[in-house]
Design an enzyme around this catalytic site. Structure first.
Site, PDB file in Angstrom:
ATOM      1  N   GLU A 286     -31.025  32.268  14.023  1.00 39.33           N
ATOM      2  CA  GLU A 286     -32.031  33.305  13.784  1.00 39.33           C
ATOM      3  C   GLU A 286     -31.579  34.293  12.727  1.00 39.33           C
ATOM      4  O   GLU A 286     -31.442  35.494  13.000  1.00 39.33           O
ATOM      5  CB  GLU A 286     -32.167  34.060  15.102  1.00 39.33           C
ATOM      6  CG  GLU A 286     -33.533  34.268  15.610  1.00 39.33           C
ATOM      7  CD  GLU A 286     -33.435  34.760  17.046  1.00 39.33           C
ATOM      8  OE1 GLU A 286     -34.151  34.210  17.880  1.00 39.33           O
ATOM      9  OE2 GLU A 286     -32.644  35.666  17.330  1.00 39.33           O
TER      10      GLU A 286
ATOM     11  N   CYS B 131     -34.457  66.483   1.696  1.00 43.56           N
ATOM     12  CA  CYS B 131     -33.901  67.784   2.001  1.00 43.56           C
ATOM     13  C   CYS B 131     -32.951  67.666   3.180  1.00 43.56           C
ATOM     14  O   CYS B 131     -33.265  68.071   4.291  1.00 43.56           O
ATOM     15  CB  CYS B 131     -35.062  68.723   2.311  1.00 43.56           C
ATOM     16  SG  CYS B 131     -34.620  70.384   1.946  1.00 43.56           S
TER      17      CYS B 131
ATOM     18  N   TYR C 274     -33.340  45.134   5.733  1.00 39.50           N
ATOM     19  CA  TYR C 274     -33.316  46.414   6.461  1.00 39.50           C
ATOM     20  C   TYR C 274     -33.437  47.614   5.529  1.00 39.50           C
ATOM     21  O   TYR C 274     -32.869  48.675   5.798  1.00 39.50           O
ATOM     22  CB  TYR C 274     -32.051  46.513   7.339  1.00 39.50           C
ATOM     23  CG  TYR C 274     -31.928  45.357   8.320  1.00 39.50           C
ATOM     24  CD1 TYR C 274     -32.836  45.217   9.363  1.00 39.50           C
ATOM     25  CD2 TYR C 274     -30.931  44.391   8.187  1.00 39.50           C
ATOM     26  CE1 TYR C 274     -32.753  44.146  10.252  1.00 39.50           C
ATOM     27  CE2 TYR C 274     -30.841  43.320   9.081  1.00 39.50           C
ATOM     28  CZ  TYR C 274     -31.754  43.216  10.095  1.00 39.50           C
ATOM     29  OH  TYR C 274     -31.677  42.155  10.978  1.00 39.50           O
TER      30      TYR C 274
HETATM   31  N1  LLP Z   1     -31.923  37.948  16.359  1.00 47.00           N
HETATM   32  C1  LLP Z   1     -31.938  39.065  17.100  1.00 47.00           C
HETATM   33  C2  LLP Z   1     -32.326  39.008  18.497  1.00 47.00           C
HETATM   34  C3  LLP Z   1     -31.605  40.304  16.512  1.00 47.00           C
HETATM   35  O1  LLP Z   1     -31.618  41.400  17.244  1.00 47.00           O
HETATM   36  C4  LLP Z   1     -31.263  40.350  15.141  1.00 47.00           C
HETATM   37  C5  LLP Z   1     -30.942  41.619  14.496  1.00 47.00           C
HETATM   38  C6  LLP Z   1     -31.272  39.154  14.411  1.00 47.00           C
HETATM   39  C7  LLP Z   1     -31.591  37.965  15.056  1.00 47.00           C
HETATM   40  C8  LLP Z   1     -30.948  39.088  12.962  1.00 47.00           C
HETATM   41  O2  LLP Z   1     -29.668  39.515  12.681  1.00 47.00           O
HETATM   42  P1  LLP Z   1     -29.139  39.430  11.159  1.00 47.00           P
HETATM   43  O3  LLP Z   1     -29.040  37.976  10.775  1.00 47.00           O
HETATM   44  O4  LLP Z   1     -30.128  40.137  10.320  1.00 47.00           O
HETATM   45  O5  LLP Z   1     -27.831  40.117  11.201  1.00 47.00           O
HETATM   46  N2  LLP Z   1     -30.730  47.649  10.967  1.00 47.00           N
HETATM   47  C9  LLP Z   1     -29.385  47.108  11.036  1.00 47.00           C
HETATM   48  C10 LLP Z   1     -29.395  45.693  11.585  1.00 47.00           C
HETATM   49  C11 LLP Z   1     -30.011  45.586  12.931  1.00 47.00           C
HETATM   50  C12 LLP Z   1     -30.022  44.168  13.419  1.00 47.00           C
HETATM   51  C13 LLP Z   1     -30.906  44.042  14.593  1.00 47.00           C
HETATM   52  N3  LLP Z   1     -31.012  42.724  15.098  1.00 47.00           N
HETATM   53  C14 LLP Z   1     -28.765  47.155   9.649  1.00 47.00           C
HETATM   54  O6  LLP Z   1     -29.432  47.595   8.727  1.00 47.00           O
HETATM   55  O7  LLP Z   1     -27.608  46.794   9.488  1.00 47.00           O
END
Ligand code: LLP
Length: 439
Positions: free
Chosen positions: A297, A368, A398
């Protein structure tokens, strides 16, 4: 910064003869003047290439027993879901807003997996009405709610259960989710994972198809996934012994890391998936159980380095004996990742790559708030001045999806680049957009 090649973090970046930064083969300065700044650019070819890296790795590792779901929280807008549909990807969605966006892109929702640790009854109803393929159920209370609403709608809903494997992914705290003390999932260690499985099997309007886990984000080490496989395959086996249940799908989550700065490692996704695949097969045959479909995922690693943000420099302020601040026309409203996680970035003066980037400075936004920083202690050319175009690399994940209207700042547009062409995927917000909901 003298050898700029070190800072070309991804193959879609290059320097043109006049010292401009090229992205996906196009001059970023020209794009900034055509579309204005702040500007999110996305390299469509790179997104597709990443999808194909995953789909082909998963095919090699698991033949027809592998599946890739794009975690669309990383970048969610209509065009992305169209690309995912064309690339034969599944999707992970976490809200009805994402479901609606995917639907607008004619994404087949039978191939969508609905996550979130707190789905309201309204969310559940909406998703079922739209024909969502799978719910990834966080806890027992949610199971009962889905069962009740599925009954009202006269359907049997396919579900996976989110299991907390108790793995520490050694990443930053805000994105670590696999540990037992987490708001997500039901833990094996506390016995709740077995309880929720038993309940799911007893509910008439649900069809349990398997299990999901996600240990964290920005992970570079395959051993994290290997450890997760150990725990999850044993769980699948234990569930078979306890309940005779045969797991059809095992989703190992996302999390593969990307390079924000040159010190970040490069991870070979294909190699890692093949290694994880070998381990899955070994564990499955050790326990003598049926091979489930294995899902990955990824979010960040599909889109992050397919994106960059362009800003226009404004005030350049030197505080003698302290430092120089280069202000840009964006900030925490389009990039909240510094203020949230202290994330580091690579910044370049997109007009002056033929000049040494050797002036230490902080690049700051225009909100600000003193924490409104894009990057601290980076280097820009001494001549950096008002009107220069500043590029912040690796912003495809993100950023747009976490952008806000803080200070009533309109969100930037998303411009896609492909084969020398550019087109708007999301238009720039106007002040009227920002005020349009006020009664
Ligand atoms: N699957 C689930 C259940 C998740 O919660 C997430 C990310 C992913 C897959 C995908 O993960 P990735 O491959 O993108 O690492 N806003 C934060 C990241 C939050 C991730 C939340 N869940 C940032 O900007 O680093």
């Amino acid at each position: 910064m003298n050898d700029l090649t070190d800072f070309m973090l991804c193959g879609n970046l290059s320097v043109s003869d006049n010292g401009h930064l090229n992205f996906a083969g196009q001059d970023t300065a020209a794009l900034a003047s055509e579309y204005g700044t702040p500007l999110y650019l996305m390299d469509e070819e790179r997104i597709r290439e990443r999808c194909r890296t995953y789909t082909s790795a998963v095919r090699t590792a698991f033949s027809d027993k592998g599946r890739v779901l794009y975690a669309s929280k990383a970048a969610s807008f209509k065009r992305i879901y169209e690309i995912m549909r064309e690339e034969g990807m599944g999707i992970d969605v976490v809200s009805c807003g994402e479901i609606r966006t995917a639907e607008k892109a004619n994404f087949p929702l039978s191939n969508a997996y609905f996550h979130s640790n707190n789905k309201t009854d309204a969310d559940i109803e909406y998703a079922i009405e739209r024909g969502i393929g799978y719910f990834v159920v966080d806890n027992e209370e949610e199971l009962f709610a889905i069962d009740r609403i599925a009954k009202e709608k006269g359907i049997k809903q396919a579900v996976l259960l989110r299991i907390t494997p108790g793995i520490d992914p050694h990443t930053y705290e805000e994105v670590a989710t696999g540990k037992v003390d987490s708001k997500f999932g039901s833990a094996i260690e506390t016995g709740q994972a077995f309880l929720i499985t038993k309940t799911a099997l007893s509910l008439e309007n649900l069809e349990l198809v398997g299990f999901h886990c996600h240990v964290g984000s920005q992970v570079f080490d395959s051993s994290v996934y290997i450890a997760t496989v150990d725990v999850m395959v044993k769980f699948v086996y234990d569930v078979f012994l306890k309940f005779g249940f045969i797991t059809k799908k095992l989703d190992l989550g996302g999390g593969y890391g990307v390079r924000y700065i040159k010190e970040d490692p490069v991870i070979d996704i294909k190699e890692s998936i093949l290694e994880v695949g070998e381990h899955v097969k070994k564990c499955i045959s050790q326990y003598g159980i049926e091979m489930p479909e294995i899902c990955f995922e990824p979010g960040r690693s599909i889109v992050a380095d397919a994106g960059l943000t362009l800003y226009t420099a404004g005030t350049v302020k030197n505080i003698p004996t302290y430092k120089t601040y280069v202000s840009v026309d964006g900030g925490m409203a389009d990039n909240p990742r510094y203020i949230l996680y202290g994330s580091q970035y690579t910044l370049l003066n997109a007009l002056k790559l033929n000049e040494a980037h050797d002036m230490p400075c902080s690049v700051v936004g225009r909100c600000c708030e003193s924490g409104d920083i894009i990057a601290e202690n980076v280097k820009m050319p001494e001549s950096t001045c008002r009107g220069d175009i500043i590029a912040c690399l690796t912003t495809g994940a993100y950023h747009y999806s976490m952008a806000s209207n803080y200070n009533r700042i309109p969100r930037p547009p998303v411009v896609m680049l492909n084969g020398g062409e550019s087109y708007l995927a999301v238009r720039r917000e106007t002040f009227d957009d920002v005020t349009s909901l006020d009664i």
